[in-house]
Scaffold this motif. Structure first.
Motif, mmCIF file in Angstrom:
data_model
loop_
_atom_site.group_PDB
_atom_site.id
_atom_site.type_symbol
_atom_site.label_atom_id
_atom_site.label_comp_id
_atom_site.label_asym_id
_atom_site.label_seq_id
_atom_site.Cartn_x
_atom_site.Cartn_y
_atom_site.Cartn_z
ATOM 1 N N MET A 14 -13.709 39.728 15.694
ATOM 2 C CA MET A 14 -15.125 39.527 15.370
ATOM 3 C C MET A 14 -15.319 38.814 14.039
ATOM 4 O O MET A 14 -16.453 38.519 13.650
ATOM 5 N N ALA A 15 -14.260 38.516 13.325
ATOM 6 C CA ALA A 15 -14.355 38.093 11.923
ATOM 7 C C ALA A 15 -15.272 36.889 11.718
ATOM 8 O O ALA A 15 -16.070 36.857 10.777
ATOM 9 N N LYS A 16 -15.193 35.895 12.578
ATOM 10 C CA LYS A 16 -16.042 34.704 12.392
ATOM 11 C C LYS A 16 -17.509 35.039 12.611
ATOM 12 O O LYS A 16 -18.392 34.516 11.915
ATOM 13 N N GLN A 17 -17.801 35.913 13.581
ATOM 14 C CA GLN A 17 -19.179 36.338 13.797
ATOM 15 C C GLN A 17 -19.692 37.136 12.597
ATOM 16 O O GLN A 17 -20.851 36.989 12.197
ATOM 17 N N LEU A 18 -18.827 37.943 12.018
ATOM 18 C CA LEU A 18 -19.217 38.744 10.857
ATOM 19 C C LEU A 18 -19.541 37.837 9.671
ATOM 20 O O LEU A 18 -20.514 38.066 8.942
ATOM 21 N N GLU A 19 -18.731 36.788 9.479
ATOM 22 C CA GLU A 19 -19.022 35.838 8.397
ATOM 23 C C GLU A 19 -20.359 35.134 8.637
ATOM 24 O O GLU A 19 -21.138 34.927 7.694
ATOM 25 N N HIS A 20 -20.651 34.787 9.882
ATOM 26 C CA HIS A 20 -21.936 34.148 10.188
ATOM 27 C C HIS A 20 -23.102 35.066 9.824
ATOM 28 O O HIS A 20 -24.105 34.613 9.255
ATOM 29 N N ILE A 21 -22.973 36.355 10.110
ATOM 30 C CA ILE A 21 -24.016 37.326 9.762
ATOM 31 C C ILE A 21 -24.184 37.397 8.254
ATOM 32 O O ILE A 21 -25.303 37.427 7.735
ATOM 33 N N GLN A 22 -23.084 37.403 7.528
ATOM 34 C CA GLN A 22 -23.124 37.459 6.067
ATOM 35 C C GLN A 22 -23.896 36.269 5.501
ATOM 36 O O GLN A 22 -24.784 36.425 4.665
ATOM 37 N N ARG A 23 -23.587 35.085 5.975
ATOM 38 C CA ARG A 23 -24.237 33.882 5.452
ATOM 39 C C ARG A 23 -25.724 33.849 5.816
ATOM 40 O O ARG A 23 -26.561 33.430 5.008
#
Length: 208
Positions: A14-23
Motif C-alpha cells: 500500500m506504500a504508494k497509495q499511503l504517500e499519495h494520501i500524505q501529499r
C-alpha cells in the motif's frame, strides 16, 4: 448505495497509495517533512500493529495513520515532529514504551467529513487498550491558527478552541474524541497554515 469503510493494518504494497494520501492531506508541508512510500514501508517493518489504513468498498486506501511507542516526559514536551519520528523513519519506536505517539493521520480530501478519522482514532485507542499502554499523545497541528495569528496570540487561540468558541480543523476534532490539551508546541513543523505550532494532546487509557 452507501459507501462503507473498514480499518486494516497497513501493508507494504500500500506504500504508494499511503504517500499519495500524505501529499493530498498536507499540501503546505515542505518536501522534507512529507512521509514517502519508503518511509511507510519502514514504519510497517518497525511496528506493524501500529500502522492503520482505511479501505473503501473497492479496496482503495482513502486514509491512513502512523504510530509508534514511546515514553513521555510531560514536564518537557517541546519537540519537533521530525525529531520525534527521526525524519519519518520511525527508528525511535520503543517496543517497551508505555505511550502511543500518534505521528500522523491523513484522509483524502474527497473522503473527509464522513467519520473516517474517527475510525482511525478508535483503532488507535483499541490498540492502546489491547497493549495495556498508558494512553495516546500527539502533536495536533493548530491548522486554523495561521488565519488568526495577526489578531491573537497562540495562547488566546488555544483557549478559544478549548471552549469551542473557535473551530480548529485538526485539534477541535481531536478534542471530540477524548484528547485534552497538555500544552503548546511552538516549533513543531514548518507549515504556515499553523504558524509551525501544535498542541501537545493527551488521551488517557481509561483501563489504567
Amino acid at each position: 448505495m452507501i459507501e462503507s469503510f473498514r480499518v486494516v493494518n497497513s501493508q507494504p504494497e500500500m506504500a504508494k497509495q499511503l504517500e499519495h494520501i500524505q501529499r493530498a492531506s498536507f499540501p503546505n508541508l515542505d518536501e522534507g517533512s512529507l512521509i514517502t512510500a519508503a518511509h511507510y514501508q519502514a514504519h510497517i517493518a518497525h511496528f506493524p500493529e501500529g500502522q492503520f489504513a482505511v479501505l473503501n468498498d473497492t479496496g482503495m486506501v482513502v486514509a491512513c495513520s502512523t504510530d509508534f511507542r514511546t515514553t513521555v516526559d510531560f514536564a518537557h514536551y517541546e519537540h519537533s515532529y521530525l525529531d520525534a519520528v527521526d525524519h519519518n523513519w520511525l527508528t525511535h519506536h520503543d517496543p517497551g514504551g508505555d505511550w502511543l505517539y500518534g505521528a500522523d493521520i491523513g484522509v483524502l480530501p474527497a473522503y473527509r467529513r464522513r467519520g473516517i478519522a474517527r475510525m482511525l482514532y478508535d483503532a488507535r485507542q483499541a490498540l492502546i487498550r489491547r497493549l495495556g499502554l498508558r494512553g495516546h499523545v500527539a502533536g495536533g497541528l493548530l491548522a486554523g491558527y495561521g488565519q488568526h495569528k495577526d489578531r491573537m496570540s497562540i495562547e488566546a487561540y488555544v483557549d478559544k478552541v478549548k471552549t469551542g468558541e473557535l473551530f480548529d480543523p485538526t485539534v477541535s476534532v481531536q478534542l471530540k474524541v477524548g484528547f485534552v490539551i497538555h500544552g503548546i508546541i511552538n516549533h513543531y513543523v514548518d507549515d504556515p497554515s499553523c504558524d509551525n505550532k501544535a498542541a501537545f494532546i493527551v488521551w488517557h487509557n481509561p483501563d489504567i
